[in-house]
Enzyme design. Structure first.
Site, short mmCIF file in Angstrom:
data_model
loop_
_atom_site.label_atom_id
_atom_site.label_comp_id
_atom_site.label_asym_id
_atom_site.label_seq_id
_atom_site.Cartn_x
_atom_site.Cartn_y
_atom_site.Cartn_z
N TYR A 1 -12.96 -4.62 11.29
CA TYR A 1 -11.63 -3.99 11.27
C TYR A 1 -10.91 -4.22 12.61
O TYR A 1 -9.71 -4.56 12.63
CB TYR A 1 -11.84 -2.51 10.99
CG TYR A 1 -10.62 -1.65 10.81
CD1 TYR A 1 -10.00 -1.56 9.56
CD2 TYR A 1 -10.11 -0.89 11.85
CE1 TYR A 1 -8.89 -0.73 9.38
CE2 TYR A 1 -9.01 -0.06 11.68
CZ TYR A 1 -8.41 0.02 10.44
OH TYR A 1 -7.32 0.85 10.27
N ARG B 1 -0.25 5.49 -1.52
CA ARG B 1 -0.94 6.59 -0.85
C ARG B 1 -0.70 6.53 0.66
O ARG B 1 -0.24 5.52 1.19
CB ARG B 1 -2.46 6.50 -1.12
CG ARG B 1 -2.80 6.75 -2.57
CD ARG B 1 -4.30 6.75 -2.81
NE ARG B 1 -4.87 5.43 -2.84
CZ ARG B 1 -5.93 5.06 -2.12
NH1 ARG B 1 -6.52 5.90 -1.31
NH2 ARG B 1 -6.41 3.83 -2.23
N ALA C 1 -11.36 -6.67 14.69
CA ALA C 1 -11.00 -8.09 14.78
C ALA C 1 -9.74 -8.37 13.97
O ALA C 1 -8.82 -9.07 14.42
CB ALA C 1 -12.16 -8.96 14.28
N ASN D 1 1.48 -2.76 5.48
CA ASN D 1 0.76 -1.50 5.73
C ASN D 1 -0.62 -1.46 5.10
O ASN D 1 -1.56 -0.93 5.70
CB ASN D 1 1.61 -0.33 5.21
CG ASN D 1 0.79 0.92 5.04
OD1 ASN D 1 0.40 1.59 6.00
ND2 ASN D 1 0.46 1.24 3.78
N GLY E 1 0.82 -1.22 0.00
CA GLY E 1 0.00 0.00 0.00
C GLY E 1 0.85 1.25 0.00
O GLY E 1 0.60 2.20 0.75
N ALA E 2 1.85 1.28 -0.90
CA ALA E 2 2.81 2.40 -0.90
C ALA E 2 2.42 3.52 -1.86
O ALA E 2 3.17 4.47 -2.03
CB ALA E 2 4.20 1.88 -1.25
N ASP F 1 -2.50 -7.77 -5.32
CA ASP F 1 -3.57 -7.68 -4.33
C ASP F 1 -3.13 -8.48 -3.11
O ASP F 1 -2.98 -9.71 -3.19
CB ASP F 1 -4.86 -8.25 -4.94
CG ASP F 1 -6.04 -8.19 -3.99
OD1 ASP F 1 -5.82 -7.99 -2.76
OD2 ASP F 1 -7.18 -8.35 -4.45
N SER G 1 -3.86 -0.73 14.44
CA SER G 1 -4.72 0.44 14.69
C SER G 1 -5.13 0.48 16.15
O SER G 1 -5.20 -0.57 16.82
CB SER G 1 -5.97 0.33 13.82
OG SER G 1 -6.91 1.30 14.19
N ILE H 1 -5.15 9.40 11.61
CA ILE H 1 -4.10 9.97 10.76
C ILE H 1 -4.78 10.54 9.50
O ILE H 1 -5.68 9.89 8.94
CB ILE H 1 -3.07 8.88 10.34
CG1 ILE H 1 -2.55 8.10 11.58
CG2 ILE H 1 -1.93 9.48 9.53
CD1 ILE H 1 -1.80 8.92 12.62
#
Ligand code: NAP
Length: 242
Positions: free
Chosen positions: A153, A11, A155, A88, A8-9, A59, A140, A186
């Site tokens: 999320y 954004r 879990a 990430n 996930g680099a 993916d 998180s 964030i």
């Protein structure tokens, strides 16, 4: 050469982390799902600063795509290895449990939790053989305290926290550290639909954090100086109670 792979680099936190790790001297592998233009922009920013980067789209919830991408990379880089993995990439699909559809549960679990197993598995063996590695999982606040509307999320993130602590003990003797970073709010695309003015009143620092602040913590955990920190979950949340 030792590479850093950031999922996930294209954004947000992943983008800032890729830029920070490239500044720290790592050639970086920029993973993303579909936003090629954004990923190319990150690559260009890194190269403009004298860094080295390659795009590696796949993916993270698809085991087959991960195998193809990483096997292809390994055969083109027989003298290189991935010594830093930043898990990430993630998504949220919020709904109260009573309204949550099964696909909202499975999408979030597949992308945020199963991906940890698939991607980490694909790079771990080489780290073990080389006796060197850093695995940093972006979790998180939701995974620590649970947040209403985010049962799926929370879990998934709590699952990764458990996996972080267990894997850290498995591989510590091989000089591989495994840690998690737990951001609060964030400012990224993921949070742009939230009521920022209202939410920031709950944050002692009275603001959302920046992707760069999270990236700085991840970069420290990836460094030699952090060799004795493992199995930890480090919060970065402006003082929000966890
Ligand atoms: P973001 O701005 O929405 O960016 C998400 C990134 O993940 C994009 O690069 C996206 O790629 C990629 N991605 C999404 N699904 C993917 C998939 N299936 N395969 C590969 N890549 C995929 O998110 P962010 O806010 O930076 O969040 C990054 C991480 O921090 C997530 O794990 C999130 O849960 C966690 N986090 C964020 C916050 C926050 O307040 N922002 C708080 C706590 C934790 P494309 O560009 O191709 O779509």
């Amino acid at each position: 050469m030792e590479y850093a792979l950031i999922t996930g680099a294209s954004r947000g936190i992943g983008k800032a982390t890729a830029i920070a790790l490239a500044k720290a001297g790592y050639p970086v592998l920029l993973n993303y799902l579909s936003n090629k233009a954004a990923a190319e922009e990150v690559l260009q920013m890194i190269e403009n600063e004298g860094g080295k980067a390659e795009l590696l789209p796949f993916d993270i919830s698809d085991k087959k795509q991960i195998e193809i991408a990483l096997d292809g990379w390994k055969s083109a880089h027989s003298n290189d290895f991935i010594s830093v993995l930043v898990n990430n990439a993630g998504i949220r699909e919020d709904a109260l449990m009573v309204f949550m559809e099964e696909n909202q549960w499975t999408n979030v679990l597949n992308t945020n939790l199963y991906s940890f197993f698939y991607v980490t598995k694909a790079v771990l063996q080489t780290m073990v053989t080389k006796r060197k590695g850093r695995i940093i999982n972006v979790v998180s606040l939701s995974g620590l305290k649970g947040l209403p509307g985010q049962v799926n999320y929370s879990a998934a993130k709590a699952g990764i926290i458990g996996a972080t602590k267990a894997l850290a003990q498995e591989v510590a003797a091989r000089k591989i550290t495994v840690n998690a970073v737990a951001p609060g709010f964030i400012a990224t695309d993921m949070t742009k639909d939230l009521d920022i003015d209202n939410l920031k009143k709950q944050i002692p620092a009275n603001r959302f954090g920046t992707a760069e602040e999270v990236a700085a913590l991840i970069t420290f955990l990836a460094s030699e100086s952090a060799s004795y920190i493992t199995g930890e979950v480090i919060s970065i949340n402006g003082g929000l109670y966890t």
